[in-house]
Scaffold this active site. Structure first.
Site, PDB file in Angstrom:
ATOM      1  CD  GLU A   1      34.992 -57.307  39.078  1.00 18.24           C
ATOM      2  OE1 GLU A   1      35.770 -57.183  38.098  1.00 18.24           O
ATOM      3  OE2 GLU A   1      34.737 -56.353  39.832  1.00 18.24           O
TER       4      GLU A   1
ATOM      5  CD1 TRP B   1      34.069 -50.611  36.949  1.00 17.23           C
ATOM      6  CD2 TRP B   1      33.686 -52.758  36.503  1.00 17.23           C
ATOM      7  NE1 TRP B   1      33.086 -51.044  37.799  1.00 17.23           N
ATOM      8  CE2 TRP B   1      32.828 -52.360  37.542  1.00 17.23           C
ATOM      9  CE3 TRP B   1      33.618 -54.071  36.044  1.00 17.23           C
ATOM     10  CZ2 TRP B   1      31.924 -53.231  38.143  1.00 17.23           C
ATOM     11  CZ3 TRP B   1      32.716 -54.939  36.650  1.00 17.23           C
ATOM     12  CH2 TRP B   1      31.882 -54.504  37.686  1.00 17.23           C
TER      13      TRP B   1
ATOM     14  CE1 TYR C   1      31.636 -50.552  41.427  1.00 17.37           C
ATOM     15  CE2 TYR C   1      33.862 -49.968  40.751  1.00 17.37           C
ATOM     16  CZ  TYR C   1      32.952 -50.900  41.206  1.00 17.37           C
ATOM     17  OH  TYR C   1      33.349 -52.197  41.435  1.00 17.37           O
TER      18      TYR C   1
END
Length: 194
Positions: free
Chosen positions: A50, A58, A28
């Site tokens: 988000e 995350w 990522y």
């Protein structure tokens, strides 16, 4: 343990220390985070993810992203805006996503709001809040959680009817979508060597 500066990754090249705890994070970090994202559907996906991340790590969202994409019709605004009460119930029962009622409801409501916008309006609104380039952060301590620009973006999105778009979520969106470059000064991603 890092002092907040870039750390050698599995290939020996320095990276932001947050990116090294899992292979998923390395990928990522190297391939997505901080790279410019455009297009209303793509930005709707990032904004939604988000919002789902709020209060979670995350990596939890990143690992469930394929499930989110399947559940939310690849975040195509028009399709999600047409979701019915049956779709909402399906989402609330889907183990492939985060089954948070408020976040699911916000995603569906946001799609309905965005479906009434002209194509490109979300992209234009978000990118109009990109700050001027600033010096690269030397350590993680130099990376803010909110900025005046993220606060302004949050207010603009809320004024237009969007939900779950606080200043911290707006700043995370700005980082993820390349409006700001918060790769550390010595990170290989900043050098363009990836």
């Amino acid at each position: 343990m890092s002092d907040g500066t870039a750390v050698a990754g599995p290939d020996g090249r320095p990276r932001c220390p947050w990116a090294l705890s899992t292979a998923d994070y390395v990928t990522y970090h190297d391939e997505e985070w901080g790279r410019p994202v455009h297009g209303d559907d793509a930005l709707f996906e990032r904004l939604s993810l988000e919002a789902f991340q709020s209060g979670l790590s995350w990596i939890t969202i990143l690992r469930r992203r394929p499930g989110f994409r399947t559940a939310f019709a690849d975040f195509r605004i028009e399709k999600v805006a047409a979701f019915t009460d049956e779709d909402r119930e399906r989402l609330l029962a889907d183990p492939g996503i985060i089954r948070n009622r408020a976040k699911i409801d916000a995603t569906l409501a946001n799609a309905r709001v965005l479906a009434d916008w002209a194509e490109g309006d979300l992209d234009t609104l978000i990118w109009s809040h990109a700050p001027d380039p600033r010096p690269a952060p030397k350590t993680l301590a130099d990376v803010p959680a909110i900025t005046p620009e993220s606060t302004a973006l949050s207010k603009a999105l809320k004024k237009r009817g969007l939900r779950f778009v606080g200043p911290t979520t707006a700043y995370a969106l700005m980082q993820a979508c390349g409006l700001v470059d918060d790769h550390l000064e010595t990170c290989v991603a900043r050098s363009g060597a990836l």
